[in-house]
Design an enzyme around this catalytic site. Sequence first.
Site, mmCIF file in Angstrom:
data_model
loop_
_atom_site.group_PDB
_atom_site.id
_atom_site.type_symbol
_atom_site.label_atom_id
_atom_site.label_comp_id
_atom_site.label_asym_id
_atom_site.label_seq_id
_atom_site.Cartn_x
_atom_site.Cartn_y
_atom_site.Cartn_z
ATOM 1 N N LYS A 59 0.858 -1.196 0.000
ATOM 2 C CA LYS A 59 0.000 0.000 0.000
ATOM 3 C C LYS A 59 0.892 1.244 0.000
ATOM 4 O O LYS A 59 1.888 1.291 0.739
ATOM 5 C CB LYS A 59 -0.891 -0.045 1.241
ATOM 6 C CG LYS A 59 -1.929 1.060 1.328
ATOM 7 C CD LYS A 59 -2.813 0.855 2.565
ATOM 8 C CE LYS A 59 -3.857 1.932 2.726
ATOM 9 N NZ LYS A 59 -4.699 1.721 3.933
ATOM 10 N N SER A 108 -9.667 1.785 3.266
ATOM 11 C CA SER A 108 -8.803 2.523 2.382
ATOM 12 C C SER A 108 -7.818 1.644 1.597
ATOM 13 O O SER A 108 -7.281 2.090 0.589
ATOM 14 C CB SER A 108 -8.028 3.564 3.173
ATOM 15 O OG SER A 108 -7.152 2.948 4.099
ATOM 16 N N SER A 153 -9.746 -0.574 7.506
ATOM 17 C CA SER A 153 -9.204 -0.416 6.150
ATOM 18 C C SER A 153 -8.507 -1.629 5.558
ATOM 19 O O SER A 153 -8.145 -1.616 4.387
ATOM 20 C CB SER A 153 -8.248 0.774 6.110
ATOM 21 O OG SER A 153 -8.971 1.971 6.133
#
Lengths: 96, 512
Positions: free
Chosen positions: B79, B154, B178
């Site tokens: 990420k 997210s 997330s």
Amino acid sequence: MSLTRADVEKVSLLGRLLLSDAELDTMTTQLTRVVGYVEQLGEVNTDGIEPMAHAVEMHNVFRDDALAASLTRDAALANAPKRDSECYRVPAVLGE
Amino acid sequence: MSLTDRPATDLLRDLSARKISSVELVKAYAERIRRFDGQIKAFLHLDIDAALAKAREIDARRAAGQPMGKLGGLPVAIKDVLCTQGIRTTCASKILENFVPPYDATVVRKLKEADAVIIGKTNMDEFAMGGSTENSAYFKTTNPWDTSRVPGGSSGGAAACLAAGMAPLSIGTDTGGSIRQPAAFCGVTGLKPTYGRVSRYGLVAFASSLDQIGPLGHTAEDCALLLETIAGHDPRDSTSADLPVPQYTASLSQPLQGLKLGLVREHFGPGLDSEIEAAVREAVKDYQSLGATVKELSMPHSKYGIATYYIIAPSEASSNLARYDGVHYGYRTDEKAMLDELAAKQKQLESAQDAKKLAQLDTPLIRLYRKTRAEGFGPEVKRRIMLGTYTLSAGYYDAYYLKALKVRRLIRQDYDKAFEEVDFVVGPTTPSPAFKLGEKTDDPLAMYLEDLYTVTLNLAGLGGISVPCGFTKSGLPIGLQLQCRPFDEERLLQAAAMYQRATDWHTKRPSL
């Protein structure tokens, strides 16, 4: 409670944001809704409850006072939008 | 089953046996990325050549019989909120568009030491604020199961790249759900470790008391492998726990005897999609047939989770994001245009003799901060900075922030009480399946309410996992959430693996 546009403008200065007129309007409406929602916490009885700021409640983690490698000045300055050979540069803070 | 559909641990066995090479694997995923990432848009940054070079080096070392790291040539997606030395790290924000970290996050360093091949950096909501990845400043990621829908967020890119067979392992972060929510939306397995299990050094901070890095994979075993690689104490993160890291993969196949599961009454209230409820209740029955007993219990403060979270997380964010000032790194507004505009404004106020407004006019430095941040941050980030600044400001601190910290303790006490009676709290990961792109973007509060079942875990600092447990009639994945006591990931993973040995939901792949 309802936030006024003036409240939102003041908070935008505290938060170092500059909001357009349209953003101030939208933000006032949206923040009023969210703040209205979070105010339900008022109904919870929290008398005598210690606040919990952190999941790991420890204090003062020390390390040995020993020299260790750290970033060189050039590496630390490498991402600066404006710099000279040893400092970050900003607009003049004091008058001429 | 094609190479890119297989679980990472399965691939690792073939790598170790030299049935496949790391180069072959990287090429297979690169081909999937070439074919499908135009549609899914999971990656913000790709460097296939660098990945191939790394894979070649690992293959050569293996062929020479040299010692091999735990991940032995497996590709991993990261990420874009973890710092990667020399590789742009944007947090999906314009304000960090050109930020190239001078160091690796501890998790990235550990991955490299374990001979992982970093295949790319994945898309996310800007600064991890959001639940749909629509808040990325660059582009929206789509859900591989239905590209008109969001992948969740997210860590939306992290989950979508797995589901689309574009990487076998993925690193995400979880501040309010997330990792677990996108895992549920994309039909993969995702684990949020106990706070302190994984070092946050080099993780760009959103809400420091809630943020935790964790693994996503196709199976509990994949997550176990990745977690044992990245977990552990780090002197550079004083909140990381100084506890030994179990070898999660070693104990995974042991079924848990006398397992006690807790069903939280409040998790089955209004707002829960009926197909999700049915799938979750079916999964609980599966556990019962494996010998588990189930107890219904109440967590009376869980309904205050969202309100508590949306005071604490924005408060911490408003403080953390103060560092984006256009001075130290990242974007800076056009300084000359800003100074000219300010001078013109000053002149105008002077000729109007408006002393009051003149006194309130920003200094050049303050205006530099404000314009830089106004231009560099997207709407959701601004909203949270505003909200957090407000709830921390003089006169409101006690009523909002301090109050939320007290309710946070009550939420934690609900968990402590539950875990006196049961081993895991089990329930849905999300109230509804993946929603349509654009469906909730105009209504921030509606988006926040999606985090209903996930945020309390972060507030309490505990661990949890989302595993695939079914599909809606329209073919959207459903996630089952298991939550555990602090640092009980070993048994959490065993419980998830036990379910995955009895079911095949985690083996389903979308057709692209």
